[in-house]
Design a protein around this motif. Structure first.
Motif: not given
Length: 380
Positions: A89, A92-94, A350, A361, A364-367
């Motif tokens: 990660s 920033t988110p994503g 992004c 971005c 926000s993408q979860t991992t």
């Protein structure tokens, strides 16, 4: 592709909607993200080339395609572009970075210091296999391109013996093994880079790059300079002679075209180049768009008093030219970039905010990632 296309082992005979698509690829039991681009000319009947695009740190696949324009080159030339996502990660988110083997990264670059991360070598291998299963692909025309941290990841993949790519391109990122110091001089560790075969390399570097300095130094993962990396690859590819060079408008082009197994090494260094991905000026784009040459190239003889290469160049277009030709010294890559047809399932974008590769971005993408014990890897 697993989880993304809803089918496996499709190969030739299947058609896909043109444009960008988000998908997942499963590697080592973990679903990883990617974005692929299908050109409007794709029918599933004829085997096509594929270019894998590796993003820099604090970025993502869609942001990288925005930066590199590989989807536009794919639309123009009828091949598939695939942008993979790193496992660490970002700020920033994503955003994400690559878990580059044997490379430590500071918290100044990635907040958590890049702790954890997955086996990227295995992921790349699986991604190539998935693409070959799902699309009608020419296995002899699979190429790769990397920017910054993505290019360092691509370098590490080749150094680890990865042999899926027929040629590779690098922007501000070429490495030839991890840096080691001996007698006060930094150089690539020879034992750390053992390519499976001679591979053609085309690399771009800005002489004013402050993130990955042209002359060397900088972060611990960098240290040796661009010329040292090029020289090491000429040694590994078994190139002979001193190569040929030419400088036009502050851009120096060099090529070694007498290497083992037909491999070539080409380089472009920009006197005023920074860490940004080089882009043509508006004037040159207009001139290029006005040409009626095929495949985005024109013969030097057709352009009055033109040098042997275009100094105002876009790396993706030049890489594609390099990938497909035995010797590109008799052509000038144009900057004509037709608008690609982007589908309604396009990946979220992004936008770059500067040389630091920080990205803003829209989502926000979860991992969902299995952490490896490899430790902190990957950065700018």
């Amino acid at each position: 592709m697993a989880g993304g296309l809803g089918m496996a082992h499709a190969g030739c005979g299947e058609t896909y909607k043109p444009g960008r698509h988000v998908t997942t690829i499963e590697a080592d039991g973990v679903k990883r993200s990617a974005v692929y681009y299908v050109p409007s000319s794709y029918t599933g009947k004829d085997k096509v080339a594929v270019v894998f695009d590796f993003h820099g740190s604090n970025s993502n696949p869609s942001g990288q395609l925005n930066r590199s324009s590989w989807d536009k080159v794919a639309e123009k030339n009828g091949f598939i572009a695939v942008a993979l996502q790193g496992s660490i990660s970002g700020k920033t988110p994503g955003t994400f970075a690559w878990n580059v083997p044997h490379v430590e990264v500071s918290k100044a670059i990635i907040p958590q210091g890049g702790q954890g991360g997955l086996d990227e070598i295995s992921f790349i291998d699986e991604a190539v296999d998935e693409v070959k299963d799902d699309f009608c692909v020419d296995p002899n025309r699979i190429f790769a391109s990397g920017y910054s941290g993505g290019g360092r990841m691509l370098s590490a993949y080749l150094c680890a013996g990865g042999d899926d790519f027929a040629a590779a391109g690098f922007v501000n990122s070429l490495r030839a093994g991890r840096p080691v110091e001996a007698d006060g001089k930094w150089a690539p560790e020879k034992a750390n880079c053992s390519p499976a075969k001679p591979v053609s390399i085309v690399a771009f570097a800005g002489q004013k790059d402050e993130q990955n300095p042209y002359a060397g130094g900088g972060s611990a993962y960098w240290q040796y300079g661009f010329k040292t990396a090029i020289q090491r690859w000429t040694d590994m590819d078994g190139c002979t002679g001193n190569g040929r060079t030419e400088t036009v408008n502050g851009v120096t082009y060099g090529v070694y075209d007498t290497c083992k197994n037909g491999a070539r090494i080409a380089s472009y260094s920009f006197a005023n180049g920074t860490h940004d991905w080089p882009k043509p000026t508006e004037k040159e784009t207009v001139i290029a768009a006005a040409t009626d040459s095929a495949n985005g190239v024109v013969k030097v003889s057709a352009v009055a008093k033109k040098p042997a290469f275009d100094a105002n160049i876009d790396p993706a277009y030049r890489m594609w030219d390099f990938f497909g030709k035995a010797d590109s010294t008799d052509v000038v890559a144009t900057a004509a970039q037709p608008k690609a047809k982007i589908s309604d399932v396009a990946a979220k974008d992004c936008m770059a905010t500067g040389d630091s590769q920080d990205m803003t971005c829209s989502i926000s993408q979860t991992t969902d990632m299995r952490r490896s014990g490899q430790g902190a890897k990957g950065a700018l």
